[in-house]
Write a protein that holds these residues in place. Structure first.
Motif, mmCIF file in Angstrom:
data_model
loop_
_atom_site.group_PDB
_atom_site.id
_atom_site.type_symbol
_atom_site.label_atom_id
_atom_site.label_comp_id
_atom_site.label_asym_id
_atom_site.label_seq_id
_atom_site.Cartn_x
_atom_site.Cartn_y
_atom_site.Cartn_z
ATOM 1 N N GLY A 1 17.120 11.745 -9.977
ATOM 2 C CA GLY A 1 15.811 12.120 -10.495
ATOM 3 C C GLY A 1 14.804 10.990 -10.362
ATOM 4 N N VAL A 2 15.232 9.758 -10.648
ATOM 5 C CA VAL A 2 14.341 8.606 -10.507
ATOM 6 C C VAL A 2 14.037 8.346 -9.032
ATOM 7 C CG1 VAL A 2 14.125 6.120 -10.877
ATOM 8 C CG2 VAL A 2 15.070 7.579 -12.677
ATOM 9 N N ILE A 3 15.029 8.540 -8.181
ATOM 10 C CA ILE A 3 14.790 8.392 -6.742
ATOM 11 C C ILE A 3 13.699 9.362 -6.295
ATOM 12 C CG2 ILE A 3 15.807 8.797 -4.460
ATOM 13 C CD1 ILE A 3 18.452 7.693 -5.621
ATOM 14 N N ASP A 4 13.755 10.600 -6.786
ATOM 15 C CA ASP A 4 12.732 11.585 -6.426
ATOM 16 C C ASP A 4 11.355 11.166 -6.934
ATOM 17 O OD1 ASP A 4 13.992 13.489 -4.858
ATOM 18 O OD2 ASP A 4 14.767 14.599 -6.575
ATOM 19 N N GLN A 5 11.322 10.602 -8.141
ATOM 20 C CA GLN A 5 10.037 10.170 -8.697
ATOM 21 C C GLN A 5 9.386 9.089 -7.838
ATOM 22 O OE1 GLN A 5 10.417 8.967 -12.825
ATOM 23 N NE2 GLN A 5 11.798 10.672 -13.270
ATOM 24 N N HIS A 6 10.213 8.299 -7.162
ATOM 25 C CA HIS A 6 9.698 7.160 -6.395
ATOM 26 C C HIS A 6 10.012 7.271 -4.904
ATOM 27 C CE1 HIS A 6 8.506 4.919 -9.994
ATOM 28 N NE2 HIS A 6 9.599 5.418 -10.558
ATOM 29 N N LYS A 7 10.156 8.489 -4.434
ATOM 30 C CA LYS A 7 10.526 8.688 -3.027
ATOM 31 C C LYS A 7 9.447 8.213 -2.056
ATOM 32 C CE LYS A 7 9.087 13.564 -2.612
ATOM 33 N NZ LYS A 7 8.185 13.541 -3.748
ATOM 34 N N ASP A 8 8.228 8.073 -2.539
ATOM 35 C CA ASP A 8 7.138 7.654 -1.660
ATOM 36 C C ASP A 8 6.776 6.179 -1.795
ATOM 37 O OD1 ASP A 8 6.784 10.241 -0.581
ATOM 38 O OD2 ASP A 8 5.570 10.824 -2.327
ATOM 39 N N ASP A 9 7.238 5.531 -2.893
ATOM 40 C CA ASP A 9 6.838 4.133 -3.066
ATOM 41 C C ASP A 9 8.018 3.176 -3.238
ATOM 42 O OD1 ASP A 9 7.620 4.684 -5.661
ATOM 43 O OD2 ASP A 9 5.593 4.671 -6.493
ATOM 44 N N ALA A 10 9.245 3.686 -3.242
ATOM 45 C CA ALA A 10 10.419 2.811 -3.345
ATOM 46 C C ALA A 10 10.905 2.419 -1.968
ATOM 47 C CB ALA A 10 11.530 3.502 -4.120
ATOM 48 N N PHE A 11 11.221 1.142 -1.814
ATOM 49 C CA PHE A 11 11.748 0.649 -0.544
ATOM 50 C C PHE A 11 13.260 0.464 -0.608
ATOM 51 C CE2 PHE A 11 10.573 -1.441 3.488
ATOM 52 C CZ PHE A 11 11.810 -1.959 3.843
ATOM 53 N N THR B 1 0.817 -1.217 0.000
ATOM 54 C CA THR B 1 0.000 0.000 0.000
ATOM 55 C C THR B 1 0.850 1.265 0.000
ATOM 56 O OG1 THR B 1 -0.102 0.092 2.432
ATOM 57 C CG2 THR B 1 -1.795 -1.202 1.283
ATOM 58 N N ARG B 2 2.177 1.087 0.269
ATOM 59 C CA ARG B 2 3.048 2.270 0.283
ATOM 60 C C ARG B 2 4.386 1.969 -0.354
ATOM 61 N NH1 ARG B 2 6.429 5.271 3.977
ATOM 62 N NH2 ARG B 2 6.231 7.496 3.492
ATOM 63 N N ARG B 3 5.392 1.597 0.429
ATOM 64 C CA ARG B 3 6.730 1.353 -0.123
ATOM 65 C C ARG B 3 6.892 -0.125 -0.491
ATOM 66 N NH1 ARG B 3 10.471 5.401 0.375
ATOM 67 N NH2 ARG B 3 10.017 7.087 1.847
ATOM 68 N N HIS B 4 7.157 -0.383 -1.764
ATOM 69 C CA HIS B 4 7.347 -1.762 -2.198
ATOM 70 C C HIS B 4 8.290 -1.887 -3.390
ATOM 71 C CE1 HIS B 4 4.652 -1.294 -5.757
ATOM 72 N NE2 HIS B 4 4.087 -0.369 -4.982
ATOM 73 N N LYS B 5 8.642 -0.793 -4.033
ATOM 74 C CA LYS B 5 9.414 -0.867 -5.276
ATOM 75 C C LYS B 5 10.918 -0.996 -5.012
ATOM 76 C CE LYS B 5 6.049 1.650 -8.079
ATOM 77 N NZ LYS B 5 5.780 2.820 -8.945
ATOM 78 N N ILE B 6 11.580 -1.679 -5.932
ATOM 79 C CA ILE B 6 13.037 -1.799 -5.926
ATOM 80 C C ILE B 6 13.560 -1.124 -7.191
ATOM 81 C CG2 ILE B 6 15.018 -3.342 -5.926
ATOM 82 C CD1 ILE B 6 13.361 -5.422 -4.497
ATOM 83 N N ILE B 7 14.522 -0.222 -7.018
ATOM 84 C CA ILE B 7 15.127 0.489 -8.138
ATOM 85 C C ILE B 7 16.453 -0.171 -8.482
ATOM 86 C CG2 ILE B 7 16.011 2.710 -8.951
ATOM 87 C CD1 ILE B 7 14.260 4.081 -6.828
#
Length: 479
Positions: free
Chosen positions: A208-218, A154-160
């Motif tokens: 820039g990608v980190i900023d795009q996913h700052k709310d959903d990347a774990f 529901t919140r942080r789950h993505k891996i970059i």
């Protein structure tokens, strides 16, 4: 080419080779080359295993080996240390685990991983209790993710990770996502450069990608040095940027450890993993390593406390990660030793660690990574200069993919070849006693390692490379 032009070219080549020899004579680390078994041209051309390394060698000229990014050469002392280990096993049996021998340079097998941690810690810039020599690279990545990747769909789950990641890293991330019931299509973020055809990612693009996913990347998983392009990432800047946005950071240091200076503790890196058979010269498939920052590996309770399992980060566990004071009590109650050693599973291969530590002795003799990195920068810059000085015909057949800024690369230069040249170039280089490696579809990787390569190796490679390019082009074009 006229006779006068040919004479001038020969004179220039001789001057370049003499300059390289003088640089080798002035090299304060040059003595380390004699510490390694450098295959001869006869040996690399042979199709049989000699009874002795020097037996039946009709061409005893040393080959030009610029492949430490794939497999480091064997230190001569490796055989000595392994013989001492085998002698201990032969004469002591199980007592080798606990019984120190007065005339042996080797630790007891119970303590062999601690000795290795002490030796590797300065190379990665970690505290001794933050590092462990254990398992293999991909296994360690899985162990780290199993301990620290706790997704919330529901919140942080993505891996970059990068879109051109080494396949094993990609597989590890993809299967971790599946293990948690997640879909890579929605939980994996792949970094792709919009500016570089070779996917050389700028720090700004990564952030820039980190900023795009700052709310959903774990989790962020990146290589310290990219295996294909040779790009060195700005580890401290990217680490700080991601952590400030609540993202856990793991670095794959396969091509960085033993190659560039690392300060994992000071940079606040959450965790890292590496192999030891490239620049560390541990041997094919040798044991890997792990770093876990002290902030993530504390053990705040003792085993006698009420609910001691609440005093540490949960992880997949095995008995060798158990506190030494209770490990041999054989109680079914896991309580980890603090630090990275608490992530160990089974007792490590003493054979592997003995081989690795033989090479780490040479890092100590070199005076540390600072001196090795200084020489490495000069070697790779010299290689770059010699490539730039090649004839226009040859330069039209390849390009350097790796960034030219020494702060954005390690020892390796990746050379992109013209279409249809790779197989021919590799064949011609091998005929001339030159060992580099290839990455399809069209790249060769050239890595002068400062422990055993010199400037004359570089000159020999560039001369052979020019000849190989011309021969491969003739073959491709049917000339």
């Amino acid at each position: 080419m006229s006779s006068s032009a040919g004479a001038a070219a020969a004179g220039s080549e001789n001057a370049t080779r003499e300059r390289a020899r003088q640089l080798d004579r002035d090299d304060e680390l040059g003595f380390l080359r004699d510490e390694f078994n450098i295959p001869t041209k006869g040996q690399i051309a042979s199709t049989s295993l000699p009874e002795e390394p020097s037996a039946n060698d009709n061409d005893a000229t040393k080959c030009i080996y610029l492949c430490g990014n794939s497999l480091g050469l064997q230190p001569k002392r490796t055989q000595t240390r392994l013989s001492q280990y085998l002698s201990t096993w032969a004469t002591q049996g199980v007592q080798g685990h606990f019984k120190p021998l007065s005339n042996s340079p080797l630790p007891t097998w119970l303590d062999v991983d601690e000795r290795a941690a002490e030796m590797i810690a300065p190379i990665v810039g970690g505290r001794v209790d933050e590092v462990a020599v254990m398992q293999t690279l991909t296994a360690n990545l899985h162990l780290l993710m199993s301990a620290f990747y706790k997704p919330d769909v529901t919140r942080r789950h993505k891996i970059i990770l990068e879109s051109k990641a080494f396949p094993s890293d990609h597989f590890a991330v993809e299967t971790q996502l599946r293990h948690h019931g997640l879909d890579a299509a929605t939980s994996m973020v792949l970094l792709t450069s919009e500016r570089s055809r070779d996917n050389i990612l700028t720090t700004e693009e990564v952030c820039g990608v980190i900023d795009q996913h700052k709310d959903d990347a774990f989790l962020l998983l990146l290589p310290g040095i990219q295996y294909y392009t040779g790009q060195l990432f700005d580890i401290p800047t990217i680490t700080a940027y991601a952590k400030q946005r609540g993202i856990f950071v793991i670095w794959d240091l396969a091509h960085a450890v033993g190659n560039v200076e690392l300060r994992l503790h000071d940079w606040g890196v959450d965790a890292a993993a590496w192999c030891s058979y490239k620049y560390l010269n541990g041997g094919p498939g040798c044991i890997g390593g792990m770093f876990v920052h002290e902030d993530n590996s504390a053990v705040t309770k003792v085993i006698t406390d009420e609910r001691p399992e609440e005093g540490y980060n949960h992880r997949l566990a095995g008995w060798w990660g158990n506190d030494k004071k209770s490990r041999f009590g054989m109680e079914n109650r896991f309580h980890p030793v603090k630090g990275a050693a608490g992530f160990q599973l089974s007792n490590p291969s003493v054979l592997d660690i003995t081989s690795l530590c033989a090479s780490l002795e040479l890092f100590e003799q070199a005076g540390g990574m600072g001196k090795l990195r200084e020489k490495s920068e000069r070697l790779t810059k010299f290689l770059e200069e010699q490539l730039e000085g090649m004839g226009e015909e040859e330069k039209g057949l390849f390009r350097v993919i790796t960034p030219s800024d020494p702060k954005q690369r390690g020892a390796q230069l990746s050379l992109g070849l013209g279409s249809g040249l790779l197989e021919g170039v590799m064949k011609e280089l091998e005929k001339r006693g030159v060992i580099v490696d290839e990455r399809r579809p069209d790249v060769i990787r050239v890595a002068p390692a400062p422990l055993y390569n010199g400037f004359e190796d570089v000159v020999g490679f560039v001369e052979a490379f020019g000849e190989a390019l011309r021969a491969a082009r003739r073959e491709r074009d049917g000339l």
